[in-house]
Design a protein around this motif. Sequence first.
Motif, PDB file in Angstrom:
ATOM      1  N   GLU A 158       0.826  -1.199   0.000  1.00 35.62           N
ATOM      2  CA  GLU A 158       0.000   0.000   0.000  1.00 35.62           C
ATOM      3  C   GLU A 158       0.867   1.259   0.000  1.00 35.62           C
ATOM      4  O   GLU A 158       1.751   1.427   0.831  1.00 35.62           O
ATOM      5  N   GLY A 159       0.588   2.130  -0.955  1.00 35.59           N
ATOM      6  CA  GLY A 159       1.337   3.376  -1.048  1.00 35.59           C
ATOM      7  C   GLY A 159       2.620   3.260  -1.842  1.00 35.59           C
ATOM      8  O   GLY A 159       3.277   4.251  -2.118  1.00 35.59           O
ATOM      9  N   ASP A 160       2.998   2.037  -2.255  1.00 31.83           N
ATOM     10  CA  ASP A 160       4.245   1.836  -2.998  1.00 31.83           C
ATOM     11  C   ASP A 160       3.987   0.911  -4.171  1.00 31.83           C
ATOM     12  O   ASP A 160       3.212  -0.040  -4.083  1.00 31.83           O
ATOM     13  N   ALA A 161       4.671   1.165  -5.273  1.00 34.91           N
ATOM     14  CA  ALA A 161       4.634   0.264  -6.415  1.00 34.91           C
ATOM     15  C   ALA A 161       5.885  -0.598  -6.380  1.00 34.91           C
ATOM     16  O   ALA A 161       7.001  -0.086  -6.368  1.00 34.91           O
ATOM     17  N   ALA A 162       5.691  -1.903  -6.334  1.00 37.21           N
ATOM     18  CA  ALA A 162       6.837  -2.812  -6.366  1.00 37.21           C
ATOM     19  C   ALA A 162       7.480  -2.741  -7.748  1.00 37.21           C
ATOM     20  O   ALA A 162       6.793  -2.723  -8.769  1.00 37.21           O
ATOM     21  N   CYS A 163       8.796  -2.695  -7.811  1.00 36.60           N
ATOM     22  CA  CYS A 163       9.545  -2.612  -9.070  1.00 36.60           C
ATOM     23  C   CYS A 163      10.060  -3.992  -9.438  1.00 36.60           C
ATOM     24  O   CYS A 163      10.917  -4.547  -8.746  1.00 36.60           O
ATOM     25  N   ILE A 164       9.533  -4.547 -10.515  1.00 32.54           N
ATOM     26  CA  ILE A 164       9.928  -5.877 -10.963  1.00 32.54           C
ATOM     27  C   ILE A 164      10.942  -5.741 -12.090  1.00 32.54           C
ATOM     28  O   ILE A 164      10.715  -5.021 -13.068  1.00 32.54           O
ATOM     29  N   THR A 165      12.068  -6.422 -11.947  1.00 31.80           N
ATOM     30  CA  THR A 165      13.040  -6.523 -13.036  1.00 31.80           C
ATOM     31  C   THR A 165      13.105  -7.983 -13.461  1.00 31.80           C
ATOM     32  O   THR A 165      13.238  -8.879 -12.625  1.00 31.80           O
ATOM     33  N   ALA A 187      10.218  -2.506 -14.278  1.00 36.00           N
ATOM     34  CA  ALA A 187      11.411  -1.669 -14.388  1.00 36.00           C
ATOM     35  C   ALA A 187      12.377  -2.179 -15.443  1.00 36.00           C
ATOM     36  O   ALA A 187      13.183  -1.418 -15.976  1.00 36.00           O
ATOM     37  N   SER A 188      12.304  -3.487 -15.737  1.00 35.59           N
ATOM     38  CA  SER A 188      13.215  -4.072 -16.718  1.00 35.59           C
ATOM     39  C   SER A 188      12.640  -5.391 -17.206  1.00 35.59           C
ATOM     40  O   SER A 188      12.105  -6.172 -16.414  1.00 35.59           O
ATOM     41  N   GLY A 189      12.725  -5.645 -18.523  1.00 34.88           N
ATOM     42  CA  GLY A 189      12.315  -6.929 -19.068  1.00 34.88           C
ATOM     43  C   GLY A 189      11.003  -6.871 -19.821  1.00 34.88           C
ATOM     44  O   GLY A 189      10.540  -5.814 -20.252  1.00 34.88           O
ATOM     45  N   LYS A 190      10.392  -8.056 -19.959  1.00 30.00           N
ATOM     46  CA  LYS A 190       9.143  -8.197 -20.701  1.00 30.00           C
ATOM     47  C   LYS A 190       8.079  -8.826 -19.806  1.00 30.00           C
ATOM     48  O   LYS A 190       8.362  -9.728 -19.025  1.00 30.00           O
ATOM     49  N   LEU A 191       6.867  -8.350 -19.967  1.00 33.51           N
ATOM     50  CA  LEU A 191       5.728  -8.913 -19.248  1.00 33.51           C
ATOM     51  C   LEU A 191       4.651  -9.233 -20.270  1.00 33.51           C
ATOM     52  O   LEU A 191       4.247  -8.372 -21.054  1.00 33.51           O
ATOM     53  N   THR A 192       4.181 -10.484 -20.244  1.00 33.02           N
ATOM     54  CA  THR A 192       3.109 -10.921 -21.137  1.00 33.02           C
ATOM     55  C   THR A 192       1.940 -11.406 -20.309  1.00 33.02           C
ATOM     56  O   THR A 192       2.093 -12.263 -19.443  1.00 33.02           O
ATOM     57  N   MET A 193       0.758 -10.841 -20.562  1.00 29.68           N
ATOM     58  CA  MET A 193      -0.463 -11.291 -19.899  1.00 29.68           C
ATOM     59  C   MET A 193      -1.323 -12.061 -20.899  1.00 29.68           C
ATOM     60  O   MET A 193      -1.763 -11.511 -21.903  1.00 29.68           O
ATOM     61  N   TRP A 194      -1.525 -13.357 -20.603  1.00 26.94           N
ATOM     62  CA  TRP A 194      -2.417 -14.201 -21.404  1.00 26.94           C
ATOM     63  C   TRP A 194      -3.833 -14.147 -20.858  1.00 26.94           C
ATOM     64  O   TRP A 194      -4.792 -14.452 -21.564  1.00 26.94           O
ATOM     65  N   GLY A 195      -3.951 -13.822 -19.598  1.00 27.08           N
ATOM     66  CA  GLY A 195      -5.232 -13.730 -18.924  1.00 27.08           C
ATOM     67  C   GLY A 195      -5.053 -12.930 -17.656  1.00 27.08           C
ATOM     68  O   GLY A 195      -3.966 -12.465 -17.334  1.00 27.08           O
ATOM     69  N   GLY A 209      12.130   1.349 -22.359  1.00 24.18           N
ATOM     70  CA  GLY A 209      13.025   0.288 -22.800  1.00 24.18           C
ATOM     71  C   GLY A 209      12.526  -1.115 -22.560  1.00 24.18           C
ATOM     72  O   GLY A 209      13.250  -2.086 -22.806  1.00 24.18           O
ATOM     73  N   ASN A 210      11.281  -1.268 -22.117  1.00 25.63           N
ATOM     74  CA  ASN A 210      10.750  -2.586 -21.805  1.00 25.63           C
ATOM     75  C   ASN A 210       9.598  -2.932 -22.737  1.00 25.63           C
ATOM     76  O   ASN A 210       9.306  -2.191 -23.670  1.00 25.63           O
ATOM     77  N   ALA A 211       8.913  -4.052 -22.483  1.00 25.80           N
ATOM     78  CA  ALA A 211       7.856  -4.491 -23.394  1.00 25.80           C
ATOM     79  C   ALA A 211       6.732  -5.135 -22.611  1.00 25.80           C
ATOM     80  O   ALA A 211       6.967  -5.961 -21.719  1.00 25.80           O
ATOM     81  N   PHE A 212       5.502  -4.762 -22.964  1.00 29.58           N
ATOM     82  CA  PHE A 212       4.318  -5.336 -22.331  1.00 29.58           C
ATOM     83  C   PHE A 212       3.360  -5.816 -23.410  1.00 29.58           C
ATOM     84  O   PHE A 212       3.061  -5.075 -24.357  1.00 29.58           O
TER      85      PHE A 212
END
Length: 394
Positions: A158-165, A187-195, A209-212
């Motif tokens: 709560e109140g903070d965004a976790a930074c995922i690399t 913050a770094s890398g690629k994230l793919t949501m299938w669902g 510099g990242n990809a979603f």
Amino acid sequence: SVRVVGRNYAVWAEDSVTVNSGRLTLIATDIADADTRALDSTADQPFVLGSGLTLVSGTWPDGTNIVLTSATDSGKIALARYLRIVPSHTHCLCGDSTYDGHAAHTDVAWLPWAATDSLPTLAGYYYLEDDVTLPAGVIRLPDGVVLCLNGKHIRGAEGDAACITVNGTLSLTDCSATGSIGNVTLASGKLTMWGGKIAENTTLLVDPGNAFTMQGRAVNEGYLIITGNSGLIMDGNAKNRGVIQLMETAGAGNIVFRGYAEGGVVRIAQPQEDAGIRVVGNAKIAELIGVSSSAIRLVMQDDAEIGRVENVVFNSPQLSGNAKLGSADSSFEMRTRKKEEVITVRDRVQLFGTVTVSLEQDGEFMLGGWASITGTLILSRAEGTKKPAKLILT
């Protein structure tokens, strides 16, 4: 559900431990003693499992390095400080949902993830057994972590965004209809949501510099913010029911809507000079809104549609197929960027609203084929251009 925790061992057994149903967790907490084991057994076969059950084991008592384990693998079980038996969780990466371009399913066996404050740090297929609240700070993940939300939720504290690399790609899916993620920064890398969903009243921020990628039946119900030269692909039957914010977008091919994606409301703020959007296939954007006057490149093909347009200038647009751009209450500008450039609107493209075409020296606006404009066309020449703007109908 039974959970047994001990120091040097959780359970000692002369005979095989039989589990016919339910859940069993055995944990030995002493990591200093090499002989520590969750199950101290003298049986040739440590476990006998009922139908539809899965055994996982890990050498750490917190279960963070679990692997699928055979009930007859006495060697691996003897080394385990963490043992867990759960109902098997098996389904396709898509979450068993059919969508555009995906009709056949390939089942995967998923590992149970029980931690509530962390994500897996080894590549593999995992499903959440409980909600996960990520602490503030940087969370580092390897390539190849695939998570089934299983109807659960991942949130930044709560109140903070976790930074995922991510050293590669993190993939999310959901075999339920309620799993979600929110208040997280890629913050770094690629994230793919299938669902799964980006939850309402939460944010997913993608740093430059990242990809979603949203595909399958992934849904955004919150705020998806794509910054700088990061890539965004919406594909399959993905839907945006919240807001997509493109901040300081750069690159002509980084933002793509395709398949049957429903882009919903897309806002553009401070795009870079080379920024662009591609809308192809049967993809649709309901509203494309610029914060102040935002200039971008635009490619539309096939049966793509963009509805209401506000405060957006399209640099050197490329429109073809059965594309539809604008609405009755839209007002937008299309312009050339160099001398002798031609803007061609052809095939069965339809433009709606008040369309202003601004041409540089010796530029042309060509309306061809069955293309049409429903509304008002204003043809003008760019500031400093002496020759009149030219309209060609073919």
